[in-house]
Design an enzyme around this catalytic site. Structure first.
Site, short mmCIF file in Angstrom:
data_model
loop_
_atom_site.label_atom_id
_atom_site.label_comp_id
_atom_site.label_asym_id
_atom_site.label_seq_id
_atom_site.Cartn_x
_atom_site.Cartn_y
_atom_site.Cartn_z
N ASP A 536 44.54 84.74 90.80
CA ASP A 536 45.17 83.50 90.35
C ASP A 536 45.67 83.72 88.92
OD1 ASP A 536 45.95 80.90 90.33
OD2 ASP A 536 43.94 80.03 90.26
N GLU A 539 50.66 84.69 86.28
CA GLU A 539 52.08 84.57 85.82
C GLU A 539 52.34 85.34 84.54
OE1 GLU A 539 50.06 82.05 86.53
OE2 GLU A 539 50.76 81.65 88.57
N ASP A 612 49.09 74.96 93.04
CA ASP A 612 48.29 73.74 92.99
C ASP A 612 49.14 72.53 93.34
OD1 ASP A 612 46.38 75.46 92.29
OD2 ASP A 612 46.45 75.04 90.16
#
Lengths: 951, 545
Positions: A536, A539, A612
């Site tokens: 997760d 980025e 999300d």
């Protein structure tokens, strides 16, 4: 991701919905991004100038050089604005007709980033051996293709690259003259004196006149060339302006798809022109967008710069291999043409033109460039149970026990960040997870797996071995000074990030996942091979960084700035993690790594989810479109979190969302409901994954891919097909629905999966109304399909290994049907040694009989590849076949027979027991419940050739 | 019987697999008809006998496949010879895993699972023995709980009796005082009415009403402020300072400034968590106090809190009358009539009685001039009446409470038929899991308390015993589960709630806490209250093992 935990205390603040909504101000719009602003201004000037606009870029005919094999041509390019600056253009034609167009500054002050394609491509593309270029007076041409109907034309002045098919323009580069490669230059203090001068008189005007020579194209001012401020952050931009603006037009294609990830329709709405639904261009800049909007051109967690342009005549594609922030304006000057304008912050021009002409060929052409999805472990296609947090290993065991008490199947339990002590990933919190190995073994005892999160931020403390080792090895991302370690804030507090662009990090990272002790430092002995990984925040998400990510002037391996590689960054992290999982044990096993951030090539080894999302109907609906769009760009193993990550969905919404999730390639729920219905999930077989691995075609396919000539389907993105299985699904994504309209695109019968009601499509397309009560999902089998399923409920999918199959034979109007079944051990790479089963089932009518037969597809296709490996070595008596040699077909259901059979036999065998329920035959024009033939236990073996004859 | 014994082995010879997975009570149903057919158990279909247990589902009710996994949602019976037979879901038949509940290994292909019934049976027997021992010990403690309940019952009954007697006395007393007060009031009613029309009085009443309303609003605001500060304090201690969310950050900063708290990041960085905890407790008395200069005659906040009620509870009528007297400065009324003003309240009733008697004597004797008792006397006597009535009501309430408590002791929905739970009322069980202490006070409240710092959450308040409609109130099963609900609402989720699962044990302890679903906690624990004494059946069944 787990912002939910953090904001849990806001429970009582329901009166402040704003506190929970997207922080739009956290992210740039085009007008706040210097190079995007410059790019759009350029486009606006061109628009204003209309016909008088001419691109300043031209090719020097005298410089053209054609390579000996003739597939590659090189030439010099100049801009009339800067006659002293040299650019080089190169075109390469691949053996499948893909044209790669590369342009770079030559002998520039610095080097433009040119490694994006290296990360994206699976292998060096093969050059065509049959091409011949012809250099003419005005242009440079090559004609190729089986029918010699593809033409690539490079016009000299202005520079323009056109791909034509049958004389019709397919893709045009710089057709609108928006190409602009900002060359490197030295920062001068000239402009300050100019400003002073322009206020006075005389000599100042002279200077201005000099400047104005370029203003028609570049604008008057040096807009954010050397520094850019956003909110409280300043980007130092030491290299100055280096953006690339490129217009790509599709003069004969009225729909474009792809360029994920955006929460929007599959057929991309326009961003410029009259009535454009979005005011900002589509942005590709991987970002952790908290509670993103359900309809927006804003960037999200991942970026794949791939676009399909489609018309009833042909499909073409573009892959723009760029790793820096990119904005894409789309407009539709007419219903049948499309303009796009790509503005990237840095990097060379490296564009692949995919000639198509069918959607399938585009997928194959793109897959040849960036790879297909490796066959995932079979269990990962099952049901994943996740929750914001399991608080302890007892918690995990209790949840597992409850699933078993209810006899509900589940394949995977997930652990979010709270397992890790102080968010030091790999390090279990011994208070709550005192026995991680035992816990994992308890889960694995029922054939299940655990997926545990490992995020890329490393807590900066010497007591954390991962950080310490990375720091000692000097493989962390550096701050703008290029010295030391970049420090930012994330879940773990003060953190640093591994620079996965540094080759030294690769083997090291892979070694961290070894489950046994290693000599060279930490390894994850507190884990087992039943633990797989969730990456997760890659980025990367950085709480105190600009736009919640890394400052663009941070320095990566090779001295490249983060701005050059931002969109690629997340892929390297999950890719290395997947390698680690693959090779951690003695026998390599298929890894499962879920990533939030992705780039072109991510599909090769990882699954993604749409981040999300919110528990709303809008997000449920857009999730389907996003999964479809990701599939267009190759990222096929995708899904949206069922039930949404934020919010507390009502029961009705949750049920509908499960109905959506069941048909997503990746199926993970945050809450759970009692969906003990194997009927729904039994079709989740590896056969569809195999198809992708062979053809690159997505698992979930929109209408335009299946029926490229039917314009009605071009914009349909709320119903879709599952692989080539013939399954059509229209999930319900609205409240209180009891019926819905389904579009049937062709002249074929479509059977309701559950009721066997036969609906009729037509060659002009046909809308039918179907029941869709809360317990009903509109799912259809297209006539002509054979669907193998395993219908015995088991606690987890690996436990189905020896279960028999049911075949659903949905006869077409002409009484035929076809289907495939692929099986292997689901875990290792033994299928690459040919240990697999790949069967074809065919139903064929002949005089008064229908013959359903099974044959070995693997033997029949020795030249085919499975997971990149040729089937030459395939042995029909391989070890895996032996392992499942007793697995039989327990039931055959034939839909749409015209008459009650007189006899049903296994060929050369005894009469079988069967039951016939009369109904509408496939060949009829009527709607109504179809005829159904239930054949009881023919006892034919799945791995063998056989035939059942219905007379 | 004899016939059955003879028949069964024969059956077994011919078609042992047909009855495979069938429990003994259904065995007799798995026989073919004369025409060698078989009826599905629900009678919906007749199938050839060969179809039974042929690994293909023929019956709509699934009854033809008791020994395979071919039909959905069936139960498979393991004989477990040497141990106890048991059912498993047939989704576990031939799934490659040996079911612990099938110690005979009959759930898998022959040769896959070892028959472990002997050892399992032995272990089970040991376990049962251990459980019985536990129950024996526990039941002794339970007996003490029951004794306690009886003692409590006795105690409450005694109290109730005492209260009843006191009520009788006080009722009489009230009647007597009321008599006096009514007489006084009837004499002065018309005079009083006139006086009440005084502008001063009406204005006073208006002021009083206004002040009362103001007080009510003030209390509301205080309550709101308390709630808001709780919320903000939770935000401050719970939010992730790393997350770049300016709105949250500003809210926290603003709150810290207003409440005079140090910035939470500084506190965390310096890891003075103890100080922090101290601050948390103290801040609402210190932090929020805004020091203002209070004018001399103005009330302080403390005055307002403590004395305003007294002020508002004043008897305005007596005030009115006193005021009248003050203005008239009447010298006529003798000290005798005013003595009440100087007497402590407790003496007034006696005094009134005395005075009345005395005055009537004196009047009859002509010593003083008889006149209607002054209004001051009226309100005084009414005050006395009110006091007496309050006292009476208090005792009545106390008696009611005691009676209710008594009722609960042996109520099946309360402390159990035998009152075994009475002893545990308010007993708090705790356990630490991770960074939290979880606490449940039986029949009270369940809480999650952070060990380091931060605010506690209420996970729920006692609502009921096992609410399942399948469980009969009063049964053993009923008392194995308590429900605590309506706890603090989860962020973006439902209200927290707790299910407490209890079993017999010699101590009252919590053994585990898990969060089964978002905000749904399951506590497990033991208590002697569930250790039922062993009866003959228990002992017999143990011996049978």
């Amino acid at each position: 991701m787990r912002s939910g935990v953090i904001f849990g205390v806001l429970a009582a603040l329901l009166a402040f919905p704003d506190a929970l909504a997207l922080k739009a101000n956290d992210f740039k719009t085009c007008s706040k991004s210097g190079f995007c602003r410059r790019g759009r201004a350029l486009s606006a000037r061109a628009q204003e100038a209309q016909a008088s606009w001419k691109s300043p870029y031209s090719l020097d005919p005298s410089s053209v050089s054609i390579s000996p094999d003739e597939a590659t041509v090189k030439a010099s390019v100049k801009s009339s604005l800067y006659p002293d600056i040299k650019f080089g253009l190169e075109l390469r034609i691949h053996d499948d007709g893909v044209v790669r167009v590369i342009m770079d500054e030559v002998d520039g002050l610095r080097k433009r980033y040119d490694e994006a394609a290296e990360w994206a491509l699976v292998a060096e593309p093969k050059m065509s051996k049959t091409i011949s270029w012809t250099a003419g007076k005005k242009d440079l041409r090559a004609v190729y293709g089986e029918k010699k109907n593809i033409q690539i034309v490079v016009s000299y002045d202005p520079l323009r690259v056109t791909l034509l098919r049958n004389g019709k323009e397919q893709i045009v580069l710089n057709g609108r003259g928006l190409l602009h490669m900002e060359h490197f230059r030295s920062k001068t203090v000239k402009e300050t004196s100019e400003e002073v001068a322009s206020d006075s008189s005389g000599e100042g005007q002279e200077v201005l006149q000099v400047e104005n020579v370029r203003a028609w194209f570049e604008g008057e001012s040096e807009d954010d060339w050397w520094e850019e401020t956003f909110s409280s952050w300043t980007d130092s931009k030491p290299k100055g302006p280096e953006s690339l603006s490129l217009d790509i037009s599709f003069p004969n294609h009225g729909n474009v798809y792809g360029i994920p990830q955006h929460a929007t329709n599959l057929s991309l709405p326009s961003t410029t022109g009259d009535d454009a639904p979005y005011s900002d261009p589509y942005r590709l800049y991987n970002a952790d967008v908290f509670e993103y909007l359900a309809s927006s051109s804003m960037s999200l967690y991942g970026s794949i710069p791939v676009m399909h342009a489609h018309s009833a005549d042909s499909t073409v594609g573009v892959f723009n291999a760029v790793g820096s922030e990119t904005w894409i304006d789309i407009s539709y000057p007419t219903k049948k043409s499309t303009h796009t304008h790509w503005i990237s912050e840095s990097g060379i021009m490296d564009v692949f033109l995919l000639p198509g002409p069918t959607p399938e060929q585009i997928f194959t052409q793109y897959a040849r460039l960036t790879g297909t999805t490796a066959l995932p472990p079979h269990w990962s296609l099952g049901y994943h149970q996740c929750r914001w947090n399991y608080v302890s290993s007892d918690d995990v065991r209790t949840v597992q026990r409850r699933f078993d008490e209810e006899d509900m199947p589940v394949d995977v339990f997930w652990l979010d960040i709270e397992y890790a002590e102080d968010h030091k990933y790999f390090i279990w919190d011994s208070k709550t997870f005192p026995d991680p190995v035992k816990m994992t073994d308890d889960v694995a005892a029922i054939g299940r797996k655990m997926v545990v999160i490992v995020d890329p931020h490393l807590k900066r403390t010497d007591s954390y071995p991962i950080y310490k080792e990375a720091s000692d090895m000097d493989i962390l991302v550096k701050p703008k000074s290029g010295e030391g370690e970049y420090e930012g804030w994330c879940w773990s507090g003060s953190s640093s990030w591994i620079d996965h662009f540094n080759p030294a990090s690769w083997d090291w990272w892979i070694s961290k996942f070894k489950t046994n002790k290693i000599d060279t430092g930490f390894s994850w002995t507190q884990s087992t091979e039943d633990i797989h990984i969730w990456n997760d925040m890659n980025e990367p998400s950085i709480f105190n960084g600009p736009e919640i990510t890394m400052p663009k002037d941070s320095i990566h391996y090779g001295g490249w700035e983060h701005r050059d590689v931002h969109n690629i960054n997340g892929m390297l992290f999950h890719d290395n993690t997947a390698q680690a999982i693959r090779f951690r044990g003695d026998v390599p096993k298929r890894p499962f790594v879920l990533t939030r951030s992705f780039y072109a090539g991510s599909q090769r080894i990882s699954a993604m989810w749409t981040g999300d999302n919110l528990g709303t109907w809008e997000h449920m609906a857009v999730g389907i479109k996003m999964v479809l769009a990701n599939g267009i760009a190759g990222m096929t193993f995708a899904g949206a979190d069922v039930g949404g990550f934020f919010g507390n969905p009502e029961p009705e919404m949750l049920i509908r969302w499960y109905q959506v999730g069941i048909f997503s390639p990746f199926f993970r729920a945050h809450a759970h409901i009692d969906t003990n219905d194997a009927n729904l999930s039994c079709w989740r077989s590896p056969t569809k994954a195999l198809e992708n691995s062979v053809t690159g075609l997505p698992i979930v396919r929109p209408h335009y891919v299946m029926f490229p000539k039917d314009p009605v389907g071009f914009a349909i993105d709320d119903q879709f097909f599952i692989g080539s299985s013939g399954i059509l699904v229209k999930p319900i994504t609205e409240k209180e629905i009891t019926e819905t309209t389904v579009y049937l695109p062709d002249d074929q019968v479509y059977y309701d999966y559950f009721t066997h009601y036969a609906y009729r499509g037509s060659s002009q397309g046909n809308y039918v109304t179907v029941r869709a009560e809360l317990h009903q999902i509109p799912v259809f089998i297209r006539g002509g399909s054979i669907l193998p399923t395993r219908e015995r409920p088991r606690r987890s999918s690996p436990l189905m290994k020896h279960d028999p199959f049911t075949l659903r034979v949905a006869l077409s109007k002409s009484g035929t049907a076809r289907g495939e079944l692929y099986l292997d051990d689901g875990v290792t790479y033994s299928h690459q040694q040919g240990e697999l089963v790949w069967r074809e089932f065919v139903a064929e009518p002949s005089a008064k009989t229908t013959r359903i037969s099974s044959k070995d597809l693997a033997s029949a296709n020795p030249s085919q590849t499975v997971d990149g490996v040729m089937l030459e070595t395939y042995n029909p008596k391989n070890a895996f076949v032996k392992e499942i040699e007793e697995v039989r077909v327990e039931k055959v259901v034939v839909l749409g027979l015209s008459n009650k059979p007189k006899s049903v036999k296994v060929e050369n065998g005894a009469e079988l027991y069967w039951e016939y329920i009369p109904g509408v035959p496939a060949s009829d024009k009527k709607e109504g419940t179809s005829s159904v033939l239930h054949i009881k236990d023919p006892k034919v073996i799945v791995t063998e050739d056989w035939a059942i004859v219905i007379s | 019987m004899f016939w059955l014994l003879l028949f069964l082995p024969l059956q077994a010879l011919g078609a042992v697999d047909k009855a495979f997975g069938v429990s003994s009570d259904l065995l007799s149903k798995y026989v073919p008809s004369k025409s060698n057919t078989w009826n599905c158990l629900d009678g919906s279909k007749q199938i050839p006998w060969d179809f039974v247990n042929d690994d293909f589902c023929d019956c709509p009710d699934g009854s033809d496949e008791p020994g395979t996994g071919a039909c959905r949602n069936q139960s498979f019976y393991c004989q477990n010879v040497g141990h106890i037979g048991s059912f498993i879901p047939n989704s576990r038949v031939k799934d490659g895993l040996c079911e612990p509940n099938c110690c005979d290994g009959s759930d898998e292909r022959p040769g896959v699972c070892r028959n472990t019934c002997e050892e399992v049976g032995l272990a089970y027997k040991k376990q049962i023995e251990a459980e019985m021992k536990l129950r024996k010990t526990g039941s002794k403690i339970r007996a003490k709980y029951i004794a306690f309940a009886h003692k409590e019952k006795k105690r409450l009954e005694d109290i109730i009796q005492t209260f009843a007697a006191e009520i009788a006395v006080r009722t009489k007393e009230v009647a007597r005082i009321r008599d006096i007060a009514e007489r006084a009031e009837s004499l002065s009613a018309s005079a009083l009415e006139l006086k009440q029309q005084s502008p001063l009085y009406t204005s006073l009443i208006t002021h009083s009403n206004a002040l009362k309303s103001l007080q009510r609003e003030h209390k509301k605001h205080l309550q709101r402020e308390k709630e808001l500060s709780d919320v903000l304090d939770s935000l401050r201690t719970g939010y992730n300072p790393n997350y770049q969310d300016m709105a949250v950050l500003e809210a926290v900063r603003g709150w810290e400034e207003l409440a005079g708290l140090p910035h939470i990041n500084d506190v965390r960085k310096d890891s003075v968590s103890d100080e922090e905890a101290g601050l948390d407790e103290d801040w609402d008395s210190d932090g929020l106090e805004i020091t203002e200069d209070v004018e001399d005659e103005m009330w302080t906040a403390e005055d307002l809190e403590n004395d305003l009620d007294d002020l508002l509870n004043q008897d305005y009528i007596s005030l009115l009358l006193e005021h009248d007297e003050y203005v008239q400065a009447s010298s006529e009324s003798s000290i005798l009539f005013d003595v009440a003003s100087y007497l402590p309240d407790s003496v007034i009733p006696k005094y009134e009685e005395f005075k009345e008697t005395l005055v009537s004597w004196l009047v009859s004797l002509g010593v003083i001039k008889g006149e209607a008792p002054s209004s001051a006397d009226t309100s005084r006597s009414r005050q006395a009446l009110t006091n007496a009535e309050n006292e009476l009501n208090k005792v009545v309430k106390e008696k009611e409470d005691a009676e209710n408590e008594l009722k609960e002791i042996f109520n099946i929905h309360g402390y159990g038929m035998e009152g075994e739970w009475k002893k545990l009322d308010g007993t708090c069980l705790r356990t630490d899991v991770g960074d939290y202490t979880y606490e449940v006070c039986l029949f009270g409240e369940a809480k999650q308390i952070p060990i380091k710092s931060g605010s506690s959450f209420t996970l729920g308040k006692f609502a009921s015993w096992n609410p399942s409609p399948d469980v009969k109130p009063g049964d053993e099963e009923y008392y194995k589960k308590q429900v605590y609900n309506r706890g603090h609402r989860c962020w973006n989720g439902p209200e927290r709630n707790v299910v407490l699962l209890l079993s017999c044990g010699t101590e009252n302890v919590l053994t585990s806490v898990v969060e089964l679903e978002k905000c749904e906690y399951q506590f497990t624990g033991t208590t002697p209250a569930l250790c039922l004494p062993l009866d003959d059946a228990d002992i017999k069944s143990k011996d049978e093992l």
